[in-house]
Design a protein around this motif. Sequence first.
Motif, PDB file in Angstrom:
ATOM      1  N   THR A 162       0.832  -1.196   0.000  1.00  9.75           N
ATOM      2  CA  THR A 162       0.000   0.000   0.000  1.00  9.75           C
ATOM      3  C   THR A 162       0.871   1.251   0.000  1.00  9.75           C
ATOM      4  OG1 THR A 162      -1.776  -1.144   1.179  1.00  9.75           O
ATOM      5  CG2 THR A 162      -1.796   1.258   1.249  1.00  9.75           C
ATOM      6  N   VAL A 163       0.427   2.239  -0.768  1.00  8.54           N
ATOM      7  CA  VAL A 163       1.096   3.532  -0.798  1.00  8.54           C
ATOM      8  C   VAL A 163       0.096   4.594  -0.380  1.00  8.54           C
ATOM      9  CG1 VAL A 163       0.617   3.953  -3.256  1.00  8.54           C
ATOM     10  CG2 VAL A 163       2.569   5.075  -2.155  1.00  8.54           C
ATOM     11  N   TYR A 164       0.578   5.598   0.307  1.00  2.00           N
ATOM     12  CA  TYR A 164      -0.266   6.671   0.821  1.00  2.00           C
ATOM     13  C   TYR A 164       0.247   8.016   0.318  1.00  2.00           C
ATOM     14  CZ  TYR A 164      -1.387   2.995   4.203  1.00  2.00           C
ATOM     15  OH  TYR A 164      -1.761   1.805   4.790  1.00  2.00           O
ATOM     16  N   LEU A 165      -0.658   8.973   0.278  1.00  3.56           N
ATOM     17  CA  LEU A 165      -0.282  10.349  -0.019  1.00  3.56           C
ATOM     18  C   LEU A 165      -0.990  11.237   1.003  1.00  3.56           C
ATOM     19  CD1 LEU A 165       1.328  12.171  -1.998  1.00  3.56           C
ATOM     20  CD2 LEU A 165      -0.848  12.552  -3.196  1.00  3.56           C
ATOM     21  N   GLN A 166      -0.206  11.776   1.916  1.00  5.54           N
ATOM     22  CA  GLN A 166      -0.744  12.730   2.879  1.00  5.54           C
ATOM     23  C   GLN A 166      -0.650  14.117   2.279  1.00  5.54           C
ATOM     24  OE1 GLN A 166      -2.171  12.257   5.997  1.00  5.54           O
ATOM     25  NE2 GLN A 166      -2.590  14.450   5.899  1.00  5.54           N
ATOM     26  N   MET A 167      -1.793  14.768   2.146  1.00 10.96           N
ATOM     27  CA  MET A 167      -1.845  16.073   1.502  1.00 10.96           C
ATOM     28  C   MET A 167      -2.290  17.109   2.526  1.00 10.96           C
ATOM     29  SD  MET A 167      -3.557  15.020  -2.161  1.00 10.96           S
ATOM     30  CE  MET A 167      -5.124  14.551  -1.424  1.00 10.96           C
ATOM     31  N   ASN A 168      -1.434  18.060   2.802  1.00  9.81           N
ATOM     32  CA  ASN A 168      -1.733  19.127   3.752  1.00  9.81           C
ATOM     33  C   ASN A 168      -1.717  20.474   3.049  1.00  9.81           C
ATOM     34  OD1 ASN A 168      -1.726  17.213   5.874  1.00  9.81           O
ATOM     35  ND2 ASN A 168       0.469  17.473   6.197  1.00  9.81           N
TER      36      ASN A 168
END
Length: 120
Positions: free
Chosen positions: A77-83
Amino acid sequence: QVQLVESGGGLVQAGGSLRLSCAASGRIISMNAMGWYRQGTGKERELVAVITNGGSTTYADSVKGRFTIFRDNARNTVYLQMNVLRSDDTAVYYCNANVRDVSWINRDYWGQGTQVTVSS
């Protein structure tokens, strides 16, 4: 043979945060680089961020310091945290993975895309 399923998109106000997830499943031997691309309306698809299986990362200049890509190799699994999201982050976000599948060939796979809309 391999499926990528994305989740986490939605509508958020400018300055807010979202986290995208992309899980790979199927006949996988090993995962290589994984990444996120996006395509805004009337625009070409562009790279957002990529992470190698060793953890090295690359980001588009427009998201540096705001977005973080990370992966869980045990879960493929890959994640992208966008702030600090901005209106120009509005796009369909696509997961990409380079996978060695059971044919022992490295192939690129794409998710179906998830919409991120940032309201100003």
